[in-house]
Structure formats: structure tokens, C-alpha cells
Design an enzyme around this catalytic site. Structure first.
Site, mmCIF file in Angstrom:
data_model
loop_
_atom_site.group_PDB
_atom_site.id
_atom_site.type_symbol
_atom_site.label_atom_id
_atom_site.label_comp_id
_atom_site.label_asym_id
_atom_site.label_seq_id
_atom_site.Cartn_x
_atom_site.Cartn_y
_atom_site.Cartn_z
ATOM 1 C CG ASP A 165 45.684 7.695 27.043
ATOM 2 O OD1 ASP A 165 46.376 7.172 27.938
ATOM 3 O OD2 ASP A 165 46.047 8.694 26.411
ATOM 4 C CB THR A 181 48.232 23.042 18.077
ATOM 5 O OG1 THR A 181 49.557 22.560 17.865
ATOM 6 C CG2 THR A 181 48.284 24.294 18.927
#
Length: 762
Positions: A143, A30
Site C-alpha cells: 500500500d 485511532t
């Protein structure tokens, strides 16, 4: 893990980083906005999820987390999100990162649909510049996708999320048997040979460029397996097949990046950037302006594509004549409860949350004009007015050069993204610009006349004042959502409309609003539950700071099945029905027809449940539970007098726990039950304890030979063994002449009386 660690807002980490609020959520961590109180700057702190830090694969996740810090920190480039610090907080690893004001590229893709060649190549060049710096130090990102390309408030690229990055010499696609990366952007060699290469990053960049120009990726499928199969076994089609009229050099460059064979692509990002810099000076203005129309705009256009940087997208319904279109951009409904207002967000997490971990998007961009509005013109000489087809709107296209004086110099900034002036305009554009001048004069004259008329009305009879204070100028009208059908003459509610779409409508109409969120069993997530005022056409006063109140659905409220509900020793396990009710589930059914007796499960504990313990489900999900009936009631068998084997068989059949002891008994034969701890016929339950006394038979003693002994001595010896002694005879010498018993002799008879031994004394 403590509750404080789970909610770090308001805490200060290492006496330095004061956490402000949550701004993004990913699969691994987070991200929070924080203030570095030592350097007095805003930063983003990425904290690993508790469940990963405590899980069985903690070491792997921590390694990936720390690799991200090392990979990003080793690259010095303005197009890479910088990592400042790393550490551990309450057992959770964290990264301190650059706080990026902006959105990710996916946000702009969703907003615009397609991009011009100019905008596409600018984003691609800056992405390649950042990757070139990574490739120079031997780091492969692995990615690259729009979610990991951030666009800061100056519109420049910053690459984030190096969580999958590795040194090129040791990079493989998978280390745990799991496919890493996103299927739509994976290079063939990553899928087929498990190798992540620099050329693999370029393949992903090429797919991203293809998508920006075409509005979709070249290979699509609902099944990721089918998609990766296409990447391995099919060549990426030329972007010219879906963008007819695009410059062949642009299509060839993208084809070079997306070649199926590794060796058919540029060697690394630096080579690809050099190739881009070689052909871009040769592009003419039409090539730079080329943009494929989105599908929804093509229906009204005579051509499938137009040479524009921002396409002629059908404008939304015109707002009231007195309203000014705001430069606000619709964003997604936040994942957490809160409220929003035009121009700013007040809800925690209201910033569009990236779909991948580590994307340090923190705040919305500074006001960016949506594609349907007229862009801000910063240089009048660099603006071309393109007249749209009949029925559409005329739009100003800002073609100012993209260089930014605040941005550090890098090779990508030398690309010849052009400006447009009268000298280099196409002839038709010059003609339109000339024709537009008298139109502007007429427009100015009309505005002047309208203003004069309003002033005259106000001065003459107060009609203008009435219009402004009591009439249509004193209120906003609740607009009709585009996805709601209204019936003439009937009240038409805004309920059920998509909030993300309706929010854009409100922004265009400049109607102030506040948003709250509620769970709903009937309204889909992201749709409007109700508004106040609630109906299309209702009025919202422009006085007293009135606004439209919007309640947006968070979908069906979730609830979590207690993870220990199947543990009969836990509080939740002792009363599963109450535990599910306390957890918030409202559709729990007890199936009594399946309930059974159990030796191990107490009555009322869980025998089976239709969902997995620990699962998070909609609160109204149907859950079926089967409870244990506990141990079965049984009657105590009559076992007294039976042999031990017979008694044990009867008690085992009743599933009772048996303990035994032995005792002498003058009446019960050896090996038979003398007594039981529970009377025959008493009610017991499976597993209850019963004690049995097993007879050892009559007690025996060995009588010694006392003949010739003194009478008194012999008597004491026999009495000590438990016998009674009787003497007869002359008793002159006092010596025992005879005795009535010798050897093994019962101590008592069947009535419990002591055995008598008679001594004859002379």
C-alpha cells in the site's frame, strides 16, 4: 465496551503509556500521542476501533493489526516507522509506535503541486532504501502511496502503515473478496492476478514519482473500476509527455518502475535503488533543477517548465511594508472542535490527519517555508538567485546538499544531489548573481535611509510615533479572501471563504488569529461562517494582544438514528418520534396516510422508516416515519347458544384469542356455547382474549338394578348417584320388588330438578 475505552485520553495503559490526545484517525484505528513513562519518551499509540473489535470479523482485523506490528518490527531501517510494543487495552488491540514529527508526502504535494527532479529523486531514493530493507526480510508493503510516506522534521522519509503487508511467499491482494490498496497506485498484477509482489511496491513508487513531477497521477477517473482497468490494459505514459525537457534518464527510470509486465521492472527495491545510484552521477545541474510549473503559474510564464527546485509560483498580495513574512505552512481545518493560533495548534486533532490507518503523523513540521516565500538559505555559496519573468518575484533557491548528520547512514545518502557554487553555475545564473550584488547594495542603502527618516520624524515631531501608535502601523487590516468578490463601496464580509486558503493569507500577512468551529446548515464544511472583525478592510489593533477571531464551519451537524428504533420493546421503539427528536433530527415527518392496524405492533411504534436504523445523517435530513395504529378495535360477537364451530368462526374473524372449557348443561345441547367471558357488543381489540364454556349436554348417570335388595340399601345407592328416591308398597319384608328406571338416566330435568326413581317395596 466501556466509555473509558472509547475515550482513552488521560488514561495510562499497562501502567506505562499515558495517553495525551488524539492525533489521527483511520478506517481501522485511532492514533494517540502518549508518554512512555518508563523510558520518558513520547510515542504514538494506535488503538483499534471498538466497532471492529466487537464485529463479526474481529479475528481478521486483529490478525491484520498484529501483522502490522510484526512486519514493521522485523525491519531495521531509519526510513521505516518503528513499532516498539503491542498489547490489548480494554479488549482493544494496540500498537506502540515511533512518534514522528512531520507531515505526510500528500500534504507537501497539496502544498507545492509539483517537485523538482532533485527533491523527487531524494524522496524516491529514501523510500526505496526503506522498502529494500523490507524486501530483504521478505515483507511486501502492498500500500505504497503519498499518504503512507511521512516526512519528518528533517525532511527525511519514514514509511508507515504496514497493515496490508504480508510475507512475499503468501502475499495476495485479497483474502476476503475485497480489493486492498489504493486504485491510483495498484500494480496491474495485483488487480488482474491477485498477487502482491515486490515489483508491485516498485510500481507504486514509480506512480508516486510520476505524480510528484507531473502534479497528477498518470491515470485519473472518477470511477475506481475505470482506473484499475487502465492500469491493467494501458502502459503508463512516459513522464516526458507531460514534463517536456525532463532528462531522458529520469523518465526512463520511472518508466522502468512502472512497466506493465512484472518481469520488465527491477527485481526488488534494492535493484531499483542501485539503478538510481548508477545514473544520477551523470545528471547535469539543469537536469537536477528541472521542475514542471504548476498549471496556475504557467499562464504567466514564457516557458512551460523552468530549471528550478522551487518553481516561480505567483506570489500572494504583498503584505504591509512593516510586516515580516512568517515561515508558517497552511494546513487543513481540524476535524474536531478547538482553536488554533499562528505558529502552533491547540486543537485536538489539528495536525493534518492521514487518510489511511496507521500513519503515525503526530505534529506539524518545524516551520517550513511555503513555496511562495523565499526559502531559508543555509549556505550562501550554495544559493543561486534566479530572476523571474517580468511581473513575478525574485526567489532564492537553496541547493544545499541534503545529507543530515543526525540521520543514520544508508545507501540513499550517497546519491549525488548537487550543490551550486559560482564554478558550476550556468553562465546565465553567474551573470544574474553578479548583477544582484549592486542591487543588494542599493537595497541596503534604501533601508538605511528609511530607518534614518523614521528616527528623524520621531525625534522631530512625533510623526513616526503617530504612525506606529495611532496610524497604519498600529493595526492590521482584514485582507480580502481570494475566493470572495467585493463590490466597491459596500461592506464585504469574509463569510463563505475557504478557511484553508484564507489561513495562508493571514500567515503571510502575519495577522494573529484564533479559530473555533461550529456546525452550520448554510455554510459548507471548511468555509468561514464569520470573523470578528467581520468585514474586509476592518482594523485589528496591534495593541492589547488583539487578533482576528474566525469561526469555521464543520458542515451540517450529524445525528445518528437509534439502532433500536424499530424494536417495539425498547425505550426508543416505544416512541420513535421522541427518539428521533432526542437524537437531534429536525426534519421528521409522520405519514399518517400510510398507517395501518397491526396485531403485532403496539399503537405508536414504528411501522416503517425512510432511513436505516443506526445510520448517521445530517440532522436536517428528511426522515419519513409511518407509525402503527396498533390492534384494530372490534365488537364482541354474540356467540352464546351457537355451536362451537359457529362461535369460533365469528371470534377468529374478529381476530380475538379464544380459549374454551366444557361443562354439563341441562338446557343447552352438547357442543353449543353455554357462556362467554365478554358480553356481546363489548368493545375489544385484535388479539384480546375471550373464554367460552361449551356445553356437554345434561349430566347422565347409570342406574343399577336394585330389585331384591333391602329398601334402605337400595335407597342409599341411588341417592349417592344424585337421584331422589320414592318408595311405595306393603313394605312387610322390606325388599325392593320393582324400580321405575334402570340404565342411563338424566340426573336432572330441564328445570334443574333431580330425577325421582320410585321403588316398590314388599
Amino acid at each position: 465496551m466501556s466509555e473509558a475505552a472509547a475515550t482513552p485520553e488521560g488514561q495510562t495503559i499497562e501502567g506505562r503509556y499515558r495517553v495525551i490526545r488524539r492525533i489521527a484517525e483511520g478506517g481501522m484505528a485511532t492514533v494517540y500521542e502518549a508518554v512512555d513513562e518508563r523510558l520518558e519518551r513520547t510515542v504514538a499509540i494506535k488503538i483499534m476501533h471498538t466497532q471492529l473489535a466487537q464485529g463479526a470479523h474481529r479475528a481478521q482485523f486483529v490478525e491484520r493489526f498484529r501483522r502490522e506490528a510484526k512486519s514493521a518490527a522485523s525491519i531495521a531501517n531509519p526510513h521505516i516507522v518503528q513499532v516498539y510494543d503491542t498489547g490489548e487495552f480494554n479488549g482493544l488491540d494496540y500498537l506502540v509506535m515511533e512518534y514522528v514529527h512531520g507531515v505526510n508526502l500528500r500534504h507537501d504535494m497539496n502544498l507545492q503541486g509539483t517537485f523538482s527532479v532533485r527533491e523527487t529523486l531524494r524522496v524516491i531514493s529514501e523510500t526505496l532504501d526503506g522498502l529494500a530493507a523490507a524486501h530483504r526480510v521478505g515483507v511486501v508493503h502492498r500500500d505504497i502511496k503519498p499518504e503512507n510516506i511521512l516526512l519528518n522534521d528533517r525532511g527525511h522519509v519514514q514509511i508507515t502503515d504496514f497493515g496490508l503487508a504480508k510475507a512475499a511467499s503468501q502475499a495476495t491482494l485479497s483474502s476476503t473478496g475485497m480489493l486492498l490498496g489504493t486504485a491510483a497506485y495498484l500494480a496491474p498484477e495485483m488487480i488482474e492476478n491477485n498477487q502482491a509482489t515486490k515489483q508491485g511496491d516498485l510500481y507504486s513508487v514509480g506512480i508516486m514519482a510520476w505524480e510528484m513531477l507531473a502534479g497528477d497521477v498518470p491515470f485519473t477517473s472518477d470511477n475506481p473500476v475505470t482506473m484499475v482497468f487502465k492500469h491493467v490494459h494501458e502502459d503508463v505514459p512516459s513522464v516526458a509527455t507531460v514534463c517536456p525537457g525532463i532528462d531522458p534518464r529520469v523518465a526512463a527510470f520511472i518508466a522502468h518502475l512502472t512497466a506493465r509486465a512484472v518481469n520488465d521492472r527491477p527485481a526488488d527495491a534494492a535493484d531499483a535503488l542501485h539503478e538510481l545510484q548508477q545514473f544520477t552521477p551523470q545528471l547535469d545541474m539543469a537536469a537536477w533543477q528541472y521542475r514542471k510549473l504548476p498549471d496556475d503559474a504557467r499562464q504567466d510564464a514564457h516557458e512551460s517548465t523552468v530549471p528550478a527546485l522551487v518553481g516561480t509560483i505567483p506570489a500572494p498580495p504583498a503584505p504591509p511594508a512593516t510586516q515580516v513574512l512568517p515561515n508558517t505552512v497552511p494546513d487543513t481545518v481540524p476535524d474536531t472542535a478547538g482553536s488554533e493560533e499562528n505558529g502552533s495548534t491547540t486543537a485536538a486533532g489539528a495536525t493534518p490527519v492521514p487518510s489511511t490507518p496507521g500513519a503515525a503523523v503526530t505534529t506539524p513540521l518545524a516551520p517550513v517555508p511555503p513555496v511562495q516565500n523565499t526559502p531559508v538559505v543555509t549556505d550562501q555559496t550554495a544559493t543561486q538567485v534566479i530572476t523571474s519573468q517580468p511581473g513575478s518575484t525574485t526567489q532564492s533557491i537553496d541547493l544545499a546538499a541534503v545529507s543530515d548528520p543526525d540521520m543514520p547512514s544508508s545507501p540513499s545518502h550517497n546519491l549525488p544531489f548537487p550543490t551550486i557554487s559560482a564554478q558550476n553555475m550556468p553562465h546565465s545564473a553567474q551573470h544574474n548573481a553578479q548583477v544582484d550584488r549592486p542591487r543588494k547594495s542599493h537595497k541596503a542603502l534604501i533601508i538605511t535611509l528609511v530607518v534614518a527618516l523614521v528616527v528623524a520624524l520621531c525625534a522631530g515631531g512625533g510623526g513616526g510615533a503617530w504612525w506606529y501608535y495611532l496610524g497604519p502601523g498600529s493595526y492590521w487590516t482584514v485582507p480580502q479572501p481570494t475566493d470572495v468578490t467585493c463590490v466597491q463601496g459596500e461592506a464585504c464580509s469574509t463569510a463563505g471563504a475557504s478557511w484553508s486558503t484564507y489561513k495562508s493569507t493571514l500567515n503571510v500577512a502575519n495577522i494573529p488569529f484564533k479559530v473555533s468551529q461550529q456546525y452550520s446548515d448554510d455554510v459548507a464544511q471548511g468555509a468561514i461562517i464569520t470573523t470578528s472583525p467581520k468585514n474586509v478592510g476592518d482594523h485589528i489593533s496591534k495593541r492589547n494582544n488583539d487578533h482576528l477571531s474566525v469561526v469555521v464551519s464543520r458542515g451540517v451537524k450529524p445525528a445518528t438514528v437509534p439502532s433500536d428504533i424499530d424494536d417495539p420493546n425498547s425505550a426508543n421503539g416505544k416512541d420513535p418520534l421522541a427518539a428521533l427528536q432526542a437524537a437531534g433530527f429536525t426534519n421528521v415527518t409522520r405519514d399518517e396516510s400510510q398507517e395501518q392496524y397491526s396485531q403485532t405492533l403496539p399503537e405508536g411504534t414504528l411501522q416503517s422508516i425512510s432511513v436505516e436504523p443506526g445510520a448517521t445523517l445530517p440532522h436536517n435530513e428528511k426522515i419519513t416515519v409511518v407509525l402503527s395504529k396498533g390492534p384494530m378495535p372490534v365488537a364482541m360477537p354474540d356467540v352464546v347458544g351457537k355451536t362451537q364451530d359457529e362461535a369460533m368462526a365469528a371470534l377468529n374473524e374478529a381476530k380475538l384469542k379464544v380459549t374454551t372449557s366444557e361443562a354439563y348443561d341441562d338446557k343447552v345441547p352438547a357442543g353449543s356455547v353455554v357462556s362467554a367471558s365478554v358480553n356481546a357488543g363489548s368493545q375489544l381489540h385484535w388479539g384480546d382474549a375471550v373464554s367460552l364454556v361449551i356445553s356437554k349436554g345434561p349430566e347422565m348417570a347409570n342406574v343399577p338394578n336394585v330389585v331384591g335388595q333391602n329398601k334402605d340399601a337400595a335407597t342409599k345407592t341411588l341417592q349417592a348417584l344424585g337421584f331422589d328416591v320414592k318408595t311405595t308398597g306393603l313394605n312387610i319384608l322390606g325388599l325392593v320388588q320393582q324400580q321405575s328406571a334402570t340404565g342411563q338416566t338424566r340426573l336432572r330435568d330441564e328445570n334443574g330438578k333431580k330425577t325421582v326413581i320410585t321403588l316398590t317395596v314388599v
